[in-house]
Design a protein around this motif. Sequence first.
Motif: not given
Length: 367
Positions: A181-189
């Motif tokens: 979640a931290e890696q993917a950042g905002d807006g990722a599903l």
Amino acid sequence: MRITSIDVHGLRLTNADGAFALSGDRVLDGADSTLVRIATDAGIEGWGETCPLTGAYLPAFTGGIRAAIAELAPALLGADPRNLAEVTARLDGTLLGQAAAKAALDVACWDLLGRAAGLPAATLLGGIVRDDLPLYEAIPIGDPERTAARVAAALARGVRRFQLKVGGDPRRDVATVARVAEQAGDGALLIVDANGGWRLDDALIAARGLADLPVHLEQPCATLEACARVQRASGLPMIYDEVVVDAPSLVAAVRDGGASVVNLKLSKVGGLTRLRALRDLAAGLGVRVMVEDSWGGDVASAAIAHAAASAPAGALLATTFVNDATREHVAGHQPRSHAGRGSVPRGPGLGLDVSTDLLGAPLARYR
């Protein structure tokens, strides 16, 4: 137009990225796909495909699928493949259940219907609502470091939707998801999918740890009742998959399970005819859908694309092209993803030109 013959082909599919691990120590490094080619007296042919992920994933396995097709195929000889109601009646009048076997035959008839009409299957399934399909990438169970590396590689390719396989130690799984979640950042599903692999106590531990993360939780436990308890305890948006196989189970998932999304697989529900009905029922009940299949190659991926492209406006959460995970391609690796997106083939029927070079002689022919 009448069906004159049905050929059954086998194709061993191998995983392009090596072994893929699911909960319950289930590992996929290859699978035997079954493709059917239906010929007609009009000189038009249609293709369908079904491929079990493993024999321990859903109640279907290659030998059983092919044995069921041996019973079902003769019942379709002489039928008009454009009359899907007649096709369904003949299939159901021959065998109860056997959704995976019926799926290949049903999809081939949709391919024939589209070719006869000169229209993409998606047009006949409700119209092409979207040509830009949001694709997710499935990430196998692994330790945090290995998972992070796979996600980083996918992010570099432009992927922004992930299905993270979990179902082992719940605390380790939560740590892995938090890192992604931290890696993917905002807006990722981010879809956290246990494939029904957690017992209730482990699922509750995991759900509490995931509660503050931007994730959907998919089928944490094997039963609807257990998943519903997890949903109520966590408040996370819940995706139901393995327990949704028909209209009554879909309604129960929404009414009793608090479903936000249902995951519909072609081979799980019996093909495009039933998937369309369930897809539109879900949309009418106000829940979103994922459209996919257990596994497969180019033909399965094309059928997925047509069902996803024609989903009602606002109803599609995500889909996937299963052929991205395979080394073998019978239609030139079409459809094909790019940067986490895909599009539906625009030719008639499934829109594919299937080559039999990889397939060889049929395993069986019914005429």
